[in-house]
Design a protein around this motif. Sequence first.
Motif, PDB file in Angstrom:
ATOM      1  N   LEU A 177      87.084 -60.970 -22.530  1.00 62.60           N
ATOM      2  CA  LEU A 177      86.990 -60.451 -21.177  1.00 62.60           C
ATOM      3  C   LEU A 177      87.868 -59.220 -21.062  1.00 62.60           C
ATOM      4  N   VAL A 178      87.314 -58.117 -20.546  1.00 63.43           N
ATOM      5  CA  VAL A 178      88.120 -56.928 -20.267  1.00 63.43           C
ATOM      6  C   VAL A 178      88.888 -57.213 -18.976  1.00 63.43           C
ATOM      7  N   GLN A 179      90.188 -57.286 -19.076  1.00 64.36           N
ATOM      8  CA  GLN A 179      90.984 -57.777 -17.955  1.00 64.36           C
ATOM      9  C   GLN A 179      90.848 -56.914 -16.713  1.00 64.36           C
ATOM     10  N   ARG A 180      90.734 -55.620 -16.871  1.00 64.47           N
ATOM     11  CA  ARG A 180      90.688 -54.715 -15.708  1.00 64.47           C
ATOM     12  C   ARG A 180      89.327 -54.733 -15.028  1.00 64.47           C
ATOM     13  N   THR A 181      88.251 -54.689 -15.816  1.00 62.53           N
ATOM     14  CA  THR A 181      86.914 -54.571 -15.232  1.00 62.53           C
ATOM     15  C   THR A 181      86.190 -55.912 -15.129  1.00 62.53           C
ATOM     16  N   ARG A 182      86.721 -56.957 -15.789  1.00 60.55           N
ATOM     17  CA  ARG A 182      86.117 -58.297 -15.818  1.00 60.55           C
ATOM     18  C   ARG A 182      84.788 -58.319 -16.560  1.00 60.55           C
ATOM     19  N   VAL A 183      84.560 -57.362 -17.427  1.00 58.25           N
ATOM     20  CA  VAL A 183      83.353 -57.308 -18.245  1.00 58.25           C
ATOM     21  C   VAL A 183      83.519 -58.236 -19.440  1.00 58.25           C
ATOM     22  N   VAL A 184      82.462 -58.983 -19.751  1.00 58.15           N
ATOM     23  CA  VAL A 184      82.493 -59.916 -20.881  1.00 58.15           C
ATOM     24  C   VAL A 184      81.852 -59.271 -22.104  1.00 58.15           C
ATOM     25  N   ASN A 193      94.595 -55.340 -38.999  1.00 57.15           N
ATOM     26  CA  ASN A 193      95.149 -54.313 -38.116  1.00 57.15           C
ATOM     27  C   ASN A 193      94.176 -53.822 -37.050  1.00 57.15           C
ATOM     28  N   THR A 194      92.884 -53.998 -37.283  1.00 53.63           N
ATOM     29  CA  THR A 194      91.876 -53.511 -36.337  1.00 53.63           C
ATOM     30  C   THR A 194      90.746 -54.515 -36.220  1.00 53.63           C
ATOM     31  N   LEU A 195      90.502 -54.979 -35.009  1.00 56.68           N
ATOM     32  CA  LEU A 195      89.391 -55.893 -34.758  1.00 56.68           C
ATOM     33  C   LEU A 195      88.208 -55.111 -34.191  1.00 56.68           C
ATOM     34  N   GLN A 196      87.003 -55.648 -34.374  1.00 60.40           N
ATOM     35  CA  GLN A 196      85.791 -55.023 -33.864  1.00 60.40           C
ATOM     36  C   GLN A 196      85.221 -55.880 -32.733  1.00 60.40           C
ATOM     37  N   ALA A 197      84.759 -55.226 -31.686  1.00 63.06           N
ATOM     38  CA  ALA A 197      84.147 -55.941 -30.560  1.00 63.06           C
ATOM     39  C   ALA A 197      83.047 -55.077 -29.967  1.00 63.06           C
ATOM     40  N   PHE A 198      82.228 -55.673 -29.109  1.00 65.41           N
ATOM     41  CA  PHE A 198      81.243 -54.877 -28.382  1.00 65.41           C
ATOM     42  C   PHE A 198      81.105 -55.432 -26.966  1.00 65.41           C
ATOM     43  N   VAL A 199      80.837 -54.501 -26.045  1.00 69.20           N
ATOM     44  CA  VAL A 199      80.667 -54.840 -24.624  1.00 69.20           C
ATOM     45  C   VAL A 199      79.453 -54.069 -24.106  1.00 69.20           C
ATOM     46  N   PRO A 200      78.934 -54.473 -22.982  1.00 64.99           N
ATOM     47  CA  PRO A 200      77.831 -53.699 -22.400  1.00 64.99           C
ATOM     48  C   PRO A 200      78.280 -52.280 -22.053  1.00 64.99           C
ATOM     49  N   SER A 201      77.394 -51.331 -22.242  1.00 65.42           N
ATOM     50  CA  SER A 201      77.716 -49.938 -21.907  1.00 65.42           C
ATOM     51  C   SER A 201      77.725 -49.726 -20.397  1.00 65.42           C
ATOM     52  N   TYR A 202      78.305 -48.594 -20.006  1.00 62.86           N
ATOM     53  CA  TYR A 202      78.321 -48.170 -18.600  1.00 62.86           C
ATOM     54  C   TYR A 202      79.021 -49.199 -17.699  1.00 62.86           C
ATOM     55  N   THR A 203      80.071 -49.819 -18.225  1.00 56.19           N
ATOM     56  CA  THR A 203      80.810 -50.796 -17.418  1.00 56.19           C
ATOM     57  C   THR A 203      82.229 -50.340 -17.139  1.00 56.19           C
ATOM     58  N   GLY A 204      82.539 -49.100 -17.497  1.00 56.94           N
ATOM     59  CA  GLY A 204      83.851 -48.548 -17.165  1.00 56.94           C
ATOM     60  C   GLY A 204      84.980 -48.955 -18.081  1.00 56.94           C
ATOM     61  N   VAL A 205      84.687 -49.536 -19.234  1.00 57.40           N
ATOM     62  CA  VAL A 205      85.739 -49.899 -20.185  1.00 57.40           C
ATOM     63  C   VAL A 205      86.317 -48.627 -20.801  1.00 57.40           C
ATOM     64  N   ARG A 206      87.623 -48.572 -20.951  1.00 55.87           N
ATOM     65  CA  ARG A 206      88.238 -47.368 -21.511  1.00 55.87           C
ATOM     66  C   ARG A 206      89.409 -47.735 -22.419  1.00 55.87           C
ATOM     67  N   GLU A 207      89.892 -46.736 -23.145  1.00 57.37           N
ATOM     68  CA  GLU A 207      91.014 -46.955 -24.060  1.00 57.37           C
ATOM     69  C   GLU A 207      92.232 -47.449 -23.282  1.00 57.37           C
ATOM     70  N   ASP A 209      92.609 -50.580 -22.248  1.00 55.80           N
ATOM     71  CA  ASP A 209      92.291 -51.812 -21.529  1.00 55.80           C
ATOM     72  C   ASP A 209      92.716 -53.026 -22.357  1.00 55.80           C
ATOM     73  N   THR A 210      93.115 -54.073 -21.658  1.00 60.23           N
ATOM     74  CA  THR A 210      93.541 -55.310 -22.307  1.00 60.23           C
ATOM     75  C   THR A 210      92.374 -56.293 -22.393  1.00 60.23           C
ATOM     76  N   LEU A 211      92.223 -56.909 -23.565  1.00 60.63           N
ATOM     77  CA  LEU A 211      91.179 -57.911 -23.779  1.00 60.63           C
ATOM     78  C   LEU A 211      91.813 -59.291 -23.888  1.00 60.63           C
ATOM     79  N   VAL A 212      91.215 -60.274 -23.213  1.00 57.35           N
ATOM     80  CA  VAL A 212      91.665 -61.663 -23.281  1.00 57.35           C
ATOM     81  C   VAL A 212      90.454 -62.552 -23.532  1.00 57.35           C
ATOM     82  N   THR A 213      90.706 -63.795 -23.855  1.00 58.48           N
ATOM     83  CA  THR A 213      89.595 -64.736 -24.017  1.00 58.48           C
ATOM     84  C   THR A 213      88.940 -64.969 -22.653  1.00 58.48           C
ATOM     85  N   SER A 214      87.619 -65.087 -22.664  1.00 62.16           N
ATOM     86  CA  SER A 214      86.873 -65.210 -21.404  1.00 62.16           C
ATOM     87  C   SER A 214      86.775 -66.657 -20.911  1.00 62.16           C
ATOM     88  N   GLY A 215      87.008 -67.619 -21.818  1.00 62.48           N
ATOM     89  CA  GLY A 215      86.818 -69.019 -21.457  1.00 62.48           C
ATOM     90  C   GLY A 215      85.400 -69.498 -21.674  1.00 62.48           C
TER      91      GLY A 215
END
Length: 278
Positions: A177-184, A193-207, A209-215
């Motif tokens: 979960l992107v903590q700021r935008t609540r995007v999953v 040292n570097t993890l890979q992830a993907f999120v839906p585009s056009y959701t306002g995620v930016r450099e 941002d903090t990522l946490v587990t979504s539950g």
Amino acid sequence: MQLLRFLGSILCKGHGLVLFLILLLVGISIRHLEKDGKETLIAGALSSIYYPAQLVVSSVNRIHSVTYENDSLKRENARLKLERDNLREGLEEANRLRELVHFDNVWEYPIVTARVIGQNPGRFLTTFVVNRGTDHGIEVDLPVFTTQGLVGRISAVSRSHSKVQLLPDPSLHVSILVQRTRVVGFLNGGSANTLQAFVPSYTGVREGDTLVTSGLGGIYPKGIGVGIVRSLEKGDLDVVTNIEVAPFQKFTRLEEVFIMQKRPDWIVQEMLKNAEVH
């Protein structure tokens, strides 16, 4: 005058004769001395003869004593250094465990503290072994984390040991979960040292941002830290953005971890499996 010439001729004949005459004169002189004078003269002569030997023996004893003392000091210094290192290591471990105990109160599930005792020998760090197993209430799919963030999940268990699958493993998928935008989105492996992830585009995620587990997904509770968005890149599909994540966790430096005794949510997992089948 004749006596001087005689002595001169004797001196020219050799040092041995000269030494003999000197000793002869010394002997005659000693005979005419009183008893106390003889003893004093003999004692002085003997002291002069034995002094170099005594000096050598004294020097050898002194060197031996200094060497022994130096070795003793080295052993004592090594012992004190070992004790200091053990105390320092114990203090650091106590500080880490104090943080873990404090962190235990945050969650509603029981927490088991485990020590890392082995890592996979491969090129990439994807698993390690901890010293807790079924005898300690550990089961497959229990979440593993520290005060820094998520580590992974239990992937195999024996009576006294367990294998932990780490986030860098490409076969481990975690809902984030992107903590700021609540995007999953989803975490999809990477490196230590570097993890890979993907999120839906056009959701306002930016450099940044903090990522946490979504539950979501039935294994990990919501809100465990995963990492910080390091960079973004548009994926092959316009609807997906690929993310590079700087993990909170230092996977190569882990010594103690938490194992959360949270059994997987059976209903959620079954729903996900059914969704995949259909």
